[in-house]
Scaffold this motif. Structure first.
Motif, mmCIF file in Angstrom:
data_model
loop_
_atom_site.group_PDB
_atom_site.id
_atom_site.type_symbol
_atom_site.label_atom_id
_atom_site.label_comp_id
_atom_site.label_asym_id
_atom_site.label_seq_id
_atom_site.Cartn_x
_atom_site.Cartn_y
_atom_site.Cartn_z
ATOM 1 N N TYR A 32 43.597 39.893 40.627
ATOM 2 C CA TYR A 32 43.775 41.301 40.983
ATOM 3 C C TYR A 32 42.404 41.918 41.227
ATOM 4 O O TYR A 32 41.665 42.192 40.281
ATOM 5 C CB TYR A 32 44.507 42.018 39.845
ATOM 6 N N ALA A 33 42.074 42.100 42.491
ATOM 7 C CA ALA A 33 40.796 42.717 42.839
ATOM 8 C C ALA A 33 40.842 44.205 42.543
ATOM 9 O O ALA A 33 41.866 44.864 42.763
ATOM 10 C CB ALA A 33 40.505 42.495 44.318
ATOM 11 N N MET A 34 39.741 44.742 42.051
ATOM 12 C CA MET A 34 39.741 46.151 41.679
ATOM 13 C C MET A 34 38.467 46.836 42.138
ATOM 14 O O MET A 34 37.440 46.197 42.362
ATOM 15 C CB MET A 34 39.900 46.310 40.172
ATOM 16 N N GLY A 55 36.631 38.176 38.994
ATOM 17 C CA GLY A 55 35.581 38.819 38.208
ATOM 18 C C GLY A 55 34.199 38.237 38.435
ATOM 19 O O GLY A 55 33.224 38.700 37.863
ATOM 20 N N GLY A 56 34.112 37.239 39.305
ATOM 21 C CA GLY A 56 32.834 36.584 39.499
ATOM 22 C C GLY A 56 31.874 37.307 40.402
ATOM 23 O O GLY A 56 30.672 37.022 40.394
ATOM 24 N N ARG A 57 32.382 38.217 41.202
ATOM 25 C CA ARG A 57 31.521 38.944 42.132
ATOM 26 C C ARG A 57 31.707 40.436 41.966
ATOM 27 O O ARG A 57 32.822 40.913 41.735
ATOM 28 C CB ARG A 57 31.830 38.539 43.568
ATOM 29 N N THR A 58 30.612 41.161 42.130
ATOM 30 C CA THR A 58 30.643 42.619 42.072
ATOM 31 C C THR A 58 29.867 43.188 43.245
ATOM 32 O O THR A 58 28.994 42.520 43.820
ATOM 33 C CB THR A 58 30.050 43.146 40.754
ATOM 34 N N ILE A 70 30.198 47.640 36.930
ATOM 35 C CA ILE A 70 31.632 47.406 36.866
ATOM 36 C C ILE A 70 31.882 46.097 36.135
ATOM 37 O O ILE A 70 31.138 45.123 36.302
ATOM 38 C CB ILE A 70 32.264 47.398 38.279
ATOM 39 N N SER A 71 32.915 46.088 35.314
ATOM 40 C CA SER A 71 33.268 44.867 34.588
ATOM 41 C C SER A 71 34.759 44.882 34.324
ATOM 42 O O SER A 71 35.428 45.897 34.534
ATOM 43 C CB SER A 71 32.491 44.773 33.270
ATOM 44 N N ARG A 72 35.284 43.742 33.883
ATOM 45 C CA ARG A 72 36.708 43.678 33.616
ATOM 46 C C ARG A 72 36.971 42.836 32.392
ATOM 47 O O ARG A 72 36.221 41.910 32.084
ATOM 48 C CB ARG A 72 37.465 43.146 34.817
ATOM 49 N N ASP A 73 38.054 43.164 31.701
ATOM 50 C CA ASP A 73 38.534 42.394 30.560
ATOM 51 C C ASP A 73 39.965 42.006 30.899
ATOM 52 O O ASP A 73 40.884 42.814 30.749
ATOM 53 C CB ASP A 73 38.466 43.235 29.289
ATOM 54 N N ASN A 74 40.151 40.795 31.387
ATOM 55 C CA ASN A 74 41.474 40.381 31.834
ATOM 56 C C ASN A 74 42.470 40.308 30.686
ATOM 57 O O ASN A 74 43.669 40.500 30.897
ATOM 58 C CB ASN A 74 41.381 39.042 32.552
ATOM 59 N N GLY A 98 43.461 48.909 43.060
ATOM 60 C CA GLY A 98 43.687 47.490 42.872
ATOM 61 C C GLY A 98 44.443 46.846 44.012
ATOM 62 O O GLY A 98 45.146 47.526 44.778
ATOM 63 N N ARG A 99 44.265 45.547 44.120
ATOM 64 C CA ARG A 99 44.951 44.775 45.155
ATOM 65 C C ARG A 99 45.337 43.433 44.546
ATOM 66 O O ARG A 99 44.469 42.693 44.059
ATOM 67 C CB ARG A 99 44.044 44.555 46.367
ATOM 68 N N SER A 100 46.626 43.129 44.617
ATOM 69 C CA SER A 100 47.135 41.886 44.009
ATOM 70 C C SER A 100 46.797 40.673 44.856
ATOM 71 O O SER A 100 46.688 40.749 46.078
ATOM 72 C CB SER A 100 48.657 41.982 43.848
ATOM 73 N N TRP A 101 46.663 39.573 44.183
ATOM 74 C CA TRP A 101 46.488 38.262 44.823
ATOM 75 C C TRP A 101 45.330 38.237 45.814
ATOM 76 O O TRP A 101 45.426 37.655 46.889
ATOM 77 C CB TRP A 101 47.771 37.832 45.521
ATOM 78 N N SER A 102 44.235 38.860 45.411
ATOM 79 C CA SER A 102 43.055 38.799 46.261
ATOM 80 C C SER A 102 41.850 38.393 45.433
ATOM 81 O O SER A 102 41.545 39.015 44.417
ATOM 82 C CB SER A 102 42.773 40.155 46.921
#
Length: 125
Positions: A32-34, A55-58, A70-74, A98-102
């Motif tokens: 889920y890209a955000m 989460g590997g790229r910002t 920006i960071s995320r906690d899945n 957000g965008r699913s499956w990206s």
């Protein structure tokens, strides 16, 4: 359908810090890209920061590079925007998207079908 809820906005003096959170719920998916966008009164919505589905790229707007992270906690289905060295020109309503499956990094608002309601950030001089 995925629901996004922002929190953490408020009033802060110039030079201060805030951390915004965006919690996702509903039909969340593992990829889920955000992103974070903001809109000041009388201005168009603008890109602030994005994080890829893995989460590997910002990515960041030039205006916030070096000040925002920006960071995320899945595990918590939450994305964060840590804002430091805030300036009065950072005053805006901040939205998460957000965008699913990206697995890509999306920097344009049109790339996101899911949006939160926004949280106000006001930076006083």
């Amino acid at each position: 359908q995925v629901q996004l809820v922002e929190s953490g906005g408020g009033l802060v003096q110039a030079g201060g810090s805030l951390r915004l959170s965006c919690a996702t719920s509903g039909r969340t998916v593992s990829i889920y890209a955000m992103g974070w966008f903001r809109q000041a009164p009388g201005k168009e919505r603008e890109f602030v920061a994005a994080i890829s589905g893995s989460g590997g790229r910002t990515g960041y707007a030039d205006s916030v590079l070096g000040r925002f992270t920006i960071s995320r906690d899945n595990a918590k289905n939450t994305v964060y925007l840590q804002m430091s060295s805030l300036k009065p020109e950072d005053t805006a309503v901040y939205y998460c998207a957000g965008r699913s499956w990206s697995s890509l990094l999306h920097t344009k608002a049109a790339g996101y079908p899911d949006w939160g309601q926004g949280t106000q950030v006001t930076v006083s001089s």
